[in-house]
Design a protein around this motif. Structure first.
Motif, PDB file in Angstrom:
ATOM      1  N   UNK A  23      59.530 215.081 119.346  1.00 37.78           N
ATOM      2  CA  UNK A  23      58.458 214.884 118.360  1.00 37.78           C
ATOM      3  C   UNK A  23      58.597 213.492 117.726  1.00 37.78           C
ATOM      4  N   UNK A  24      59.835 213.102 117.444  1.00 35.54           N
ATOM      5  CA  UNK A  24      60.042 211.780 116.849  1.00 35.54           C
ATOM      6  C   UNK A  24      59.648 210.666 117.819  1.00 35.54           C
ATOM      7  N   UNK A  59      57.360 210.824 120.109  1.00 34.50           N
ATOM      8  CA  UNK A  59      55.894 210.736 120.157  1.00 34.50           C
ATOM      9  C   UNK A  59      55.356 210.094 118.883  1.00 34.50           C
ATOM     10  N   UNK A  60      55.948 210.447 117.739  1.00 38.00           N
ATOM     11  CA  UNK A  60      55.486 209.855 116.481  1.00 38.00           C
ATOM     12  C   UNK A  60      55.723 208.345 116.481  1.00 38.00           C
ATOM     13  N   UNK A  93      53.321 206.297 118.395  1.00 37.35           N
ATOM     14  CA  UNK A  93      52.063 206.046 117.694  1.00 37.35           C
ATOM     15  C   UNK A  93      52.206 205.026 116.582  1.00 37.35           C
ATOM     16  N   UNK A  94      53.221 205.181 115.745  1.00 40.65           N
ATOM     17  CA  UNK A  94      53.338 204.331 114.552  1.00 40.65           C
ATOM     18  C   UNK A  94      54.808 204.260 114.139  1.00 40.65           C
ATOM     19  N   UNK A 136      56.497 202.007 112.382  1.00 41.57           N
ATOM     20  CA  UNK A 136      56.836 201.661 111.001  1.00 41.57           C
ATOM     21  C   UNK A 136      56.757 202.884 110.098  1.00 41.57           C
ATOM     22  N   UNK A 137      55.761 203.754 110.390  1.00 38.67           N
ATOM     23  CA  UNK A 137      55.597 204.934 109.549  1.00 38.67           C
ATOM     24  C   UNK A 137      56.794 205.869 109.687  1.00 38.67           C
ATOM     25  N   UNK A 153      46.208 204.144 125.047  1.00 35.66           N
ATOM     26  CA  UNK A 153      45.359 203.865 123.887  1.00 35.66           C
ATOM     27  C   UNK A 153      45.158 202.364 123.800  1.00 35.66           C
ATOM     28  N   UNK A 170      59.288 197.817 103.334  1.00 32.17           N
ATOM     29  CA  UNK A 170      58.417 197.496 104.466  1.00 32.17           C
ATOM     30  C   UNK A 170      57.990 196.034 104.420  1.00 32.17           C
ATOM     31  N   UNK A 228      47.724 207.137 107.803  1.00 35.69           N
ATOM     32  CA  UNK A 228      48.627 206.932 108.932  1.00 35.69           C
ATOM     33  C   UNK A 228      49.340 208.202 109.381  1.00 35.69           C
ATOM     34  N   UNK A 283      50.157 210.950 112.271  1.00 39.94           N
ATOM     35  CA  UNK A 283      50.339 210.780 113.713  1.00 39.94           C
ATOM     36  C   UNK A 283      49.231 211.543 114.418  1.00 39.94           C
ATOM     37  N   UNK A 296      49.783 214.248 117.118  1.00 40.26           N
ATOM     38  CA  UNK A 296      50.740 215.299 116.781  1.00 40.26           C
ATOM     39  C   UNK A 296      50.024 216.377 115.958  1.00 40.26           C
ATOM     40  N   UNK A 332      53.959 219.374 113.658  1.00 39.93           N
ATOM     41  CA  UNK A 332      54.787 218.283 114.174  1.00 39.93           C
ATOM     42  C   UNK A 332      54.819 217.113 113.196  1.00 39.93           C
ATOM     43  N   UNK A 391      58.286 215.478 111.466  1.00 43.20           N
ATOM     44  CA  UNK A 391      58.734 214.077 111.430  1.00 43.20           C
ATOM     45  C   UNK A 391      59.229 213.722 110.025  1.00 43.20           C
TER      46      UNK A 391
END
Lengths: 620, 240
Positions: free
Chosen positions: A175-176, A178-179, A182-183, A185-186, A293, B57, B93, B95, B98, B102, B106
Motif C-alpha cells: 500500500x505504501x 502504491x501511495x 502517486x505522491x 512527498x505526501x 498516468x 516540506x 492530495x 491517493x 487507493x 488504504x 498510509x
C-alpha cells in the motif's frame, strides 16, 4: 499458416512475454517510487543469470537436483535484491534530487562497473547453466513438440503478476509503494520513512530482475551482453505499459512478445523494428503509455536555468581567437599521432556541441545521440566504399542523411518530454544500431566498413586537420550562434516554461523538432569527419556507450555553458586515449568517473569555472 | 504577547524562499495546547509556505520551529510527522487510486505513550459519510468526501497538532458547515489546530485566536472576536 503452428507460435509469444514482464516490471516499480530510470536494471538481470549458473549446479549436487535448481534460482534473485539495496544506500540516495539525466548517467556508470566486475569474477567466456529438473522434456500440443520449460515460463509471468498484486493489495508495504508512486512527498508528510521505503523497493525491483535473469539459464548461457540486450527491451515494455504501472508492463510484454513471435515470420531479423513501431503507435495514441498516468511535473525541464546568457566580454573573445590561432599552429609543432588526436578532439567537440543544443538550450534529454553520429558516419562510409564518390560529396551527404533520419524520429518524439523522451531516443538508437548490425550485405555487419580514406588531395594528415578545423570549427560556431539567435530564445523559453511559451504563441514541439534535426545534422557531420579520419567504421559508433560518452562530454563541460562541451570533449577524449592502453579495466574507471562526476559537480567543468570568473548577480 | 501557559508549537523569525523569491519575512507565531488558531490572509500571503516550512516540506532559510520544546526545523518531514505534527495539505492530495481504507493505512502510526488512538472505526464516527465507502477509491469521491478522508488520514497518525491548509476551499456551503462542526469536535477532545484560511466565517466557527498574514509578515495578532469586530483590519488585509 495452419492452426497448430499458429497455437505454438502464440505459446512461444506468451513465454517470451513472461520473461520480458518479469524482467521489466521491477524497472517500472523502481521508477514509480523513486522516479529514477535505473539503467543498471539490465545489470541486475545479468547478475541474476551469473549467480544462478554458479549456485544452481553446486546446490543440485549437494542437496538434490530439484531443490538445488530452484533453490539456486531463488538464492540468485535474493542476492541480486541485496545488491539493489546496496546500490540504493551507496548511490541512489545521493542523487534523488539531481536532474534525471544525471541519474540515468550515474546508473549507467554502475552498468559499466558491473560489466568489468563480471569479467573479473566469472571470466569472459559464456557459462552454460543446468536444465530445469523435471522440465527437460517436451509436451505434445496438437502433434507439435513444445518444451516443458517454455510452458512453465508461460505460467510464471501471470504467477508473478498475481504475487505482486497480492503484495500491493494485502500488505502495508505494498500500500505504501502504491501511495508513494502517486505522491511521494505526501507519504513523507504522513510519517513514512522514505529511505526505508526506497530501500525496500530497490530490493523488490532488483530481485525481480535477478529472478528473470536466473530463469533464463536453461535457455541461454550467462554472458556479458545480457544487460544491454535486456535493458532496451525493458525500456520499450515500461514505456508502452506506462512508467510505474505493473499491469501496464504485463500488457506491454504480451504485446511485444506476440508481435515478436509472429513478426519473426515477416521480418526474420529485425524484430526490434516491430517493437519500436508498436511503441511509436502507442505513444502517438497515448503519450503516457497504456496504463500510465500523464506526467505530473511537466511545467519546466529539469534543465531549466536561471543563468542568463550574456554576450562574451572582450577578453573572452580575444582569448578564443588566441586559442584558435594556437590550435591552428599545431601541425607545425606536434607529431602525426598527436595530430590524429587533435582531429578526433575536434570531431567529438562538434558531436558534444550538437547534443548540447538539445540538452542545454532545448531541455531535451537525448540518450541516443550516437544514432545521428553513426548515420552520418555510415552515410559517408557507404558512399566512399561502395560507390567511390569523392570525399567532399560523402562529407556533404553525412549531415543530410543524419538530418533526415533525425527529422523522421524527431517527428515522433518531439512532443514528449523528460524520461519518456530519453528512453525513446535510446530505443531509436538501438533500432538503428540493430539495422547497422544485422544488414550485413550493406553495412558489413559487425566488421563494419573498411577503406573509407580521404581523397588524394586530403591524404596528408595536416590537410585533413585543417579541413576538420574548418568544417567542425565552423559548425561549432554556427551552433554557438543559435544560442544567441531568436531561435535559441525560443528553445530556451520552451525549456524553462513550456506552458508559458505556448501561451505567447511559441510552438514548443515544432521548435524542439527543428532543434532535433539541426542537432542530428551537426552530429552527422561529426560522424562523417570521423569516418575519414579513421578509414573505417563499425557499429560501435552507433552503440549506447558512444551515446553515453558524448553525454558525459557534454555534462563534463556543463550544459548551461555555450562552448563548455568543447572542453568536456577534449578532456574526456584525451583521458580515454591515455587510460585505455594502460589498463584492462577502463570501463571500471569510466563508470567510476561518471559516478564521481555526477556526485561532485552537476554543473560541469566550465559551469564551475564560470561561477569563479564570471559570478552571477547575487541571489539571496 | 498574550501567551498562555502551555505553548505546544512556536515559530520564530521564519524566513523562506522559493528560488530567489523571498516568501516569508520573519514569521512569529505560537499555538497553545488545545487551542485552535487561524492564520488568515489573501492568496499568496504565505499561509501555505508557513505550514510547509513547519512540516519540513520547505526548508526555511532562517528561523526556528519549536514543537513540544524541541527544535524541529532541519528534520525530515516523516520525522516531524511522527513526533505528532499532522499536516493536511491544500488540494487534499488523497491517493487517488487507493481505497479509503488504504488511504487511512498510509497515515497509520502509533505514537508510544499516547492514550487516544485513532482507528478507522472512530474516524467513521466523526465522518459518517466515509463509513459507507471504505472500499471506494479516492478518485471516485466528491471534493468534500476527499477532504474528510485527507483529515482522517492525517488523524491516523495520532497527532497532537493538526496543520490544516484551507480545508474549506472549493466545497459546498453545507459541507463547509459540517466540516467546521467536525473540527470543533476535534478541538473539544484536546487536539490543537493551526488553520490556514481565507474564509472568515469558517475560521470563526473553529478558532479562538487569529494571526493575520500579508506578504509574508504577520500584520495583526489577537482574538477571533477582535478580528470580527474590527472592520478596518478586515478591509486592509482580507477584503478582495
Amino acid at each position: 499458416m495452419d492452426f497448430a503452428f499458429f497455437i505454438l507460435q502464440f505459446l512461444n509469444g506468451l513465454a517470451s512475454a513472461s520473461s520480458l514482464f518479469i524482467a521489466a516490471c521491477g524497472l517500472s516499480i523502481i521508477f514509480g517510487v523513486t522516479r529514477i530510470v535505473n539503467f543498471a536494471h539490465g545489470s541486475f538481470y545479468m547478475l541474476g543469470a551469473y549467480f544462478a549458473v554458479t549456485l544452481a549446479p553446486r546446490l543440485m549436487e549437494s542437496i538434490n537436483p530439484f531443490l538445488g535448481f530452484w533453490g539456486g534460482i531463488l538464492a540468485a534473485a535474493m542476492i541480486v535484491g541485496l545488491l539493489g539495496v546496496l546500490m540504493e544506500m551507496l548511490l541512489l540516495r545521493r542523487i534523488y534530487h539531481v536532474p534525471e539525466l544525471f541519474q540515468l548517467l550515474a546508473t549507467f556508470g554502475v552498468v559499466l562497473i558491473v560489466q568489468d566486475l563480471v569479467v573479473l569474477i566469472w571470466g569472459p567466456e559464456d557459462i552454460l547453466g543446468p536444465r530445469a529438473p523435471g522440465l527437460k522434456g517436451a509436451v505434445n500440443i496438437l502433434d507439435q513438440r513444445f518444451p516443458e520449460y517454455e510452458l512453465f515460463l508461460v505460467a510464471a509471468g501471470p504467477l508473478i503478476l498475481g504475487a505482486i498484486w497480492l503484495l500491493f493489495r494485502k500488505t502495508r508495504f505494498g500500500v505504501l509503494v502504491r501511495a508513494a508512486t502517486e505522491d511521494r512527498e505526501m507519504t513523507d508528510a504522513l510519517g513514512i520513512n522514505q529511505k526505508l521505503l526506497f530501500t525496500g523497493v530497490l530490493f523488490l525491483g532488483a530481485s525481480l530482475a535477478g529472478l528473470a535473469g536466473a530463469l533464463q539459464i536453461p535457455k541461454e548461457p550467462a554472458n556479458g551482453f545480457m544487460d544491454i540486450n535486456m535493458i532496451a527491451e525493458a525500456f520499450v515494455v515500461t514505456v508502452i505499459g506506462g512508467m510505474g504501472s505493473v499491469p501496464g508492463a504485463f500488457l506491454a510484454a504480451l504485446l511485444i512478445g506476440e508481435l515478436q513471435a509472429f513478426g519473426i515470420l515477416l521480418f526474420a531479423k529485425s524484430t526490434l523494428v516491430l517493437a519500436f513501431l508498436a511503441m511509436a503507435v502507442v505513444l502517438i495514441l497515448r503519450p503516457q503509455g497504456l496504463l500510465g498516468k500523464p506526467a505530473v511535473n511537466t511545467e519546466h525541464s529539469e534543465f531549466a536555468s536561471s543563468i542568463p546568457l550574456r554576450p562574451w566580454p572582450r577578453w573572452l573573445v580575444l582569448a578564443w581567437l588566441g586559442a584558435i590561432v594556437v590550435f591552428a599552429c599545431l601541425p607545425f609543432v606536434v607529431d602525426s599521432f598527436t595530430l590524429k588526436l587533435a582531429i578526433e578532439v575536434m570531431v567529438f567537440a562538434l558531436f558534444a556541441m550538437s547534443l548540447n543544443l538539445l540538452i542545454g538550450l532545448g531541455g531535451v534529454i537525448s540518450f541516443g545521440h550516437a544514432a545521428w553520429f553513426g548515420v552520418g558516419a555510415y552515410a559517408a562510409g557507404l558512399l566512399a566504399v561502395h560507390s567511390h564518390s569523392p570525399m567532399l560529396l560523402a562529407l556533404a551527404a553525412a549531415p543530410l542523411a543524419a538530418g533526415v533520419a533525425a527529422a523522421l524520429v524527431g517527428a515522433f518524439i518531439a512532443r514528449l518530454s523528460g524520461v519518456y523522451l530519453a528512453m525513446l531516443t535510446l530505443a531509436a538508437a538501438q533500432l538503428i544500431y540493430a539495422i547497422a548490425f544485422q544488414w550485413t550485405g550493406l553495412t558489413g555487419g559487425d566488421d563494419g566498413l573498411v577503406g573509407a580514406w580521404p581523397d588524394a588531395w586530403a591524404k596528408s594528415r595536416v590537410v585533413y586537420f585543417y579541413l576538420t578545423l574548418a568544417l567542425a570549427g565552423g559548425a561549432v560556431f554556427a551552433l554557438r550562434h543559435i544560442a544567441y539567435a531568436p531561435f535559441g530564445y525560443v528553445l530556451r523559453a520552451g525549456r524553462d516554461g513550456p506552458a508559458r511559451a505556448e501561451a505567447i504563441g511559441i510552438n514548443v514541439a515544432a521548435a524542439r523538432w527543428v532543434a532535433f534535426t539541426i542537432a542530428g545534422m551537426a552530429a552527422g557531420l561529426a560522424g562523417g569527419l570521423y569516418t575519414f579520419s579513421k578509414g573505417s567504421i563499425d557499429p560501435t559508433v552507433l552503440s549506447i556507450p558512444t551515446s553515453v560518452d558524448v553525454l558525459a562530454m557534454t555534462l563534463l563541460g556543463g550544459v548551461h555553458t555555450v562552448l563548455g562541451p568543447v572542453f568536456g570533449a577534449a578532456a574526456l577524449h584525451l583521458l580515454q586515449d591515455f587510460a585505455m592502453p594502460i589498463t584492462d579495466h577502463w570501463r571500471l574507471i569510466l563508470g567510476g568517473g561518471i559516478i564521481a562526476m555526477v556526485l561532485a559537480f552537476p554543473e560541469g567543468l566550465v559551469g564551475k569555472l564560470r561561477s569563479w570568473f564570471m559570478p552571477a548577480e547575487e541571489t539571496p | 504577547m498574550s501567551v498562555s501557559e502551555d505553548v505546544i508549537l512556536k515559530v520564530r523569525d521564519l524566513n523562506a524562499y522559493y528560488g530567489a523569491a523571498h516568501i516569508l519575512h520573519g514569521i512569529n507565531l505560537e499555538l497553545s495546547r488545545g487551542e485552535a488558531a487561524v492564520l488568515i490572509g489573501r492568496n499568496g500571503a504565505g499561509k501555505s509556505t508557513t505550514l510547509k516550512s513547519i512540516m519540513g516540506l520547505v526548508r526555511p532559510a532562517a528561523g526556528e520551529v519549536i514543537f513540544e520544546g524541541d527544535k524541529i526545523n532541519g528534520l525530515a518531514p516523516y520525522q516531524i510527522a511522527r513526533m505528532g505534527l499532522g499536516y493536511v495539505p491544500e488540494d487534499r492530495r488523497v491517493f487517488a487510486t487507493l481505497t479509503v481504507s488504504e488511504n487511512l493505512e498510509v497515515g497509520r502510526h502509533e505514537r508510544p505513550g499516547m492514550k487516544a488512538e485513532w482507528t478507522p472505526d472512530r474516524l467513521f464516527e466523526l465522518f459518517p459519510n466515509l463509513a459507507e465507502m471504505r472500499e471506494r477509491t479516492a478518485n471516485q469521491m466528491s471534493g468534500g468526501e476527499q477532504q474528510m478522508l485527507a483529515i482522517s488520514r492525517t488523524l491516523m497518525g495520532n497527532p497532537s497538532v493538526l496543520l490544516l491548509d484551507e480545508p474549506s476551499e472549493g466545497l459546498a456551503p453545507v459541507i463547509v458547515e459540517s466540516m467546521a462542526m467536525a473540527l470543533r469536535t476535534l478541538v473539544d477532545t484536546g487536539l490543537s489546530i493551526l488553520l490556514c484560511e481565507q474564509n472568515l466565517a469558517f475560521a470563526a466557527a473553529i478558532c479562538t485566536r487569529a494571526y493575520v498574514i500579508e506578504t509574508g509578515q504577520i500584520r495583526h495578532e489577537g482574538t477571533m472576536n477582535e478580528l470580527l469586530d474590527r472592520a478596518d483590519l478586515r478591509k486592509a488585509y482580507l477584503a478582495v
